[in-house]
Write a protein that holds these residues in place. Structure first.
Motif, short mmCIF file in Angstrom:
data_model
loop_
_atom_site.label_atom_id
_atom_site.label_comp_id
_atom_site.label_asym_id
_atom_site.label_seq_id
_atom_site.Cartn_x
_atom_site.Cartn_y
_atom_site.Cartn_z
N LEU A 11 0.83 -1.21 0.00
CA LEU A 11 0.00 0.00 0.00
C LEU A 11 0.86 1.26 0.00
CD1 LEU A 11 -2.74 -1.11 2.56
CD2 LEU A 11 -2.85 -1.18 0.06
N ILE A 12 2.00 1.19 0.70
CA ILE A 12 2.89 2.36 0.75
C ILE A 12 3.46 2.67 -0.64
CG2 ILE A 12 5.10 3.22 1.64
CD1 ILE A 12 4.45 1.71 4.26
N ILE A 13 3.88 1.63 -1.37
CA ILE A 13 4.45 1.88 -2.70
C ILE A 13 3.38 2.43 -3.64
CG2 ILE A 13 4.07 -0.43 -3.68
CD1 ILE A 13 7.20 1.76 -4.18
N LEU A 14 2.14 1.97 -3.49
CA LEU A 14 1.06 2.52 -4.31
C LEU A 14 0.81 3.98 -3.96
CD1 LEU A 14 -1.51 -0.43 -4.42
CD2 LEU A 14 -0.06 0.40 -6.29
N GLY A 15 0.91 4.31 -2.66
CA GLY A 15 0.75 5.70 -2.24
C GLY A 15 1.87 6.58 -2.78
N LEU A 16 3.10 6.06 -2.76
CA LEU A 16 4.23 6.81 -3.31
C LEU A 16 4.09 7.01 -4.81
CD1 LEU A 16 7.18 5.14 -1.34
CD2 LEU A 16 6.28 7.45 -1.02
N LEU A 17 3.63 5.96 -5.50
CA LEU A 17 3.43 6.06 -6.94
C LEU A 17 2.35 7.09 -7.26
CD1 LEU A 17 3.62 2.30 -7.95
CD2 LEU A 17 5.14 4.11 -8.77
N LEU A 18 1.28 7.08 -6.48
CA LEU A 18 0.20 8.05 -6.71
C LEU A 18 0.69 9.47 -6.46
CD1 LEU A 18 -2.77 8.59 -7.34
CD2 LEU A 18 -3.27 8.25 -4.90
N SER A 19 1.48 9.66 -5.40
CA SER A 19 2.03 10.99 -5.10
C SER A 19 2.92 11.48 -6.24
CB SER A 19 2.82 10.96 -3.79
OG SER A 19 2.00 10.58 -2.71
N PHE A 20 3.76 10.58 -6.74
CA PHE A 20 4.65 10.95 -7.85
C PHE A 20 3.83 11.27 -9.10
CE2 PHE A 20 7.12 9.91 -11.63
CZ PHE A 20 8.25 10.70 -11.44
N ALA A 21 2.82 10.46 -9.38
CA ALA A 21 2.00 10.68 -10.58
C ALA A 21 1.28 12.01 -10.52
CB ALA A 21 0.99 9.54 -10.73
N ILE A 22 0.72 12.34 -9.36
CA ILE A 22 0.01 13.62 -9.21
C ILE A 22 0.97 14.79 -9.39
CG2 ILE A 22 -1.20 15.09 -7.56
CD1 ILE A 22 -2.46 12.54 -6.40
N ALA A 23 2.13 14.71 -8.75
CA ALA A 23 3.10 15.80 -8.85
C ALA A 23 3.64 15.92 -10.27
CB ALA A 23 4.25 15.56 -7.86
N HIS A 24 4.03 14.80 -10.85
CA HIS A 24 4.66 14.80 -12.17
C HIS A 24 3.68 15.25 -13.25
CE1 HIS A 24 6.64 13.11 -15.78
NE2 HIS A 24 7.75 13.33 -15.12
N SER A 25 2.52 14.59 -13.31
CA SER A 25 1.54 14.92 -14.34
C SER A 25 0.89 16.28 -14.07
CB SER A 25 0.47 13.83 -14.42
OG SER A 25 1.03 12.60 -14.82
N GLY A 26 0.70 16.59 -12.79
CA GLY A 26 0.12 17.89 -12.45
C GLY A 26 1.00 19.04 -12.89
N LEU A 27 2.29 18.93 -12.62
CA LEU A 27 3.20 19.99 -13.04
C LEU A 27 3.31 20.05 -14.56
CD1 LEU A 27 6.06 19.73 -10.38
CD2 LEU A 27 4.53 21.66 -10.76
N VAL A 151 2.82 -5.59 -7.87
CA VAL A 151 1.99 -4.43 -7.54
C VAL A 151 2.67 -3.14 -8.01
CG1 VAL A 151 1.16 -3.02 -5.60
CG2 VAL A 151 0.74 -5.48 -5.62
N THR A 152 3.98 -3.03 -7.77
CA THR A 152 4.72 -1.86 -8.21
C THR A 152 4.67 -1.70 -9.72
OG1 THR A 152 6.24 -2.11 -6.33
CG2 THR A 152 6.96 -0.69 -8.14
N SER A 153 4.87 -2.81 -10.42
CA SER A 153 4.87 -2.77 -11.88
C SER A 153 3.51 -2.37 -12.43
CB SER A 153 5.28 -4.14 -12.44
OG SER A 153 6.63 -4.42 -12.13
N VAL A 154 2.46 -2.91 -11.85
CA VAL A 154 1.10 -2.54 -12.30
C VAL A 154 0.88 -1.04 -12.10
CG1 VAL A 154 -1.36 -2.80 -11.82
CG2 VAL A 154 0.10 -4.83 -11.96
N GLY A 155 1.31 -0.52 -10.94
CA GLY A 155 1.17 0.91 -10.67
C GLY A 155 1.95 1.77 -11.65
N LEU A 156 3.19 1.37 -11.94
CA LEU A 156 4.02 2.12 -12.87
C LEU A 156 3.42 2.12 -14.28
CD1 LEU A 156 7.59 0.99 -11.75
CD2 LEU A 156 6.73 3.35 -11.76
N VAL A 157 2.95 0.96 -14.72
CA VAL A 157 2.37 0.87 -16.06
C VAL A 157 1.10 1.70 -16.17
CG1 VAL A 157 1.32 -0.70 -17.73
CG2 VAL A 157 3.42 -1.38 -16.58
#
Length: 237
Positions: A11-27, A151-157
């Motif tokens: 769950l933590i890695i999914l949270g980190l991935l979501l945080s990165f996605a929001i920051a990266h795509s948002g910017l 789980v990490t790979s699914v999140g990244l893809v």
């Protein structure tokens, strides 16, 4: 390594991935507006100051928890698997880092600009970073075989598939008909436009110092990989 199917690290890695996605795509979505307010160079620096630390946290956490969860398969004892993983990883970097071709813009030494490219790797796929990430995920999930890695790979893809839609939308808005023409001559799926006759490979376009640089980076990374694993192991996350 835990034998639980769903450890907190999943769950933590999914949270980190979501945080990165929001920051990266948002910017990325704010780029046009932000450049009018603070300028292209300051925007590039801001983008890096936000994205790079989040990326480092992701990488360190992944390394330290890659064997968490259930071992879904174990292929590391099969001799052919290791060279396959390294070959796939090397190919993934060739797709992942075409943006490093203009390092002066990446470092904001030259004025960063949005370019429409239709040469080199873009002839194969107009979203090479997504393709590279998928290949990287396949290679590492094959090698590690854990539920955490899956789980990490699914999140990244999923993040990169969103990036395909988001990137096309932003470029369409920015370049209009020019981008429509580029889309008509390229494909998301690797080699599809070439197979369909909408695009042709020009092998001389791959004779660039940047590709050699990526190749050297892969070799150095292969040598330094054990050191990197040990270094991240000293961070108790």
């Amino acid at each position: 390594m835990s034998n639980d199917l769903l450890t907190p690290s999943h769950l933590i890695i999914l949270g980190l991935l979501l945080s990165f996605a929001i920051a990266h795509s948002g910017l990325a979505s704010l780029r046009s507006w932000a450049e009018t307010k603070i300028g292209p160079r300051a925007y590039r620096i801001l983008f890096a100051l936000v994205s790079l630390p989040l990326a480092v946290v992701l990488i360190v956490y992944f390394f330290n928890h890659r064997y968490d969860g259930i071992q879904l398969w174990q292929l590391q004892g099969i001799p052919i698997v290791k060279p396959i993983v390294w070959i796939l990883s090397a190919i993934s970097f060739l797709f992942l880092y075409p943006s490093t071709f203009n390092l002066l813009e990446i470092a904001a030494i030259q004025k960063p600009q949005v370019h429409l490219h239709e040469t080199g790797i873009i002839r194969i796929t107009r979203h090479p970073q997504m393709v590279g990430q998928v290949i990287w995920c396949i290679a590492h999930t094959l090698w590690l075989g854990t539920s955490f890695t899956l789980v990490t790979s699914v999140g990244l893809v999923l993040h990169h598939l969103f990036g395909v839609w988001h990137g096309d939308r932003r470029l369409q808005k920015r370049f209009g008909e020019s981008y429509e023409k580029l889309k008509s001559r390229t494909s998301i799926i690797p080699f599809l436009a070439i197979i369909q006759g909408r695009q042709t490979l020009q092998f001389h376009e791959f004779l660039r110092w940047a590709y050699l640089g990526v190749g050297v980076f892969v070799l150095l990374f292969w040598q330094a990989h054990p050191l990197l694993i040990r270094a991240t192991g000293n961070v108790y996350w």
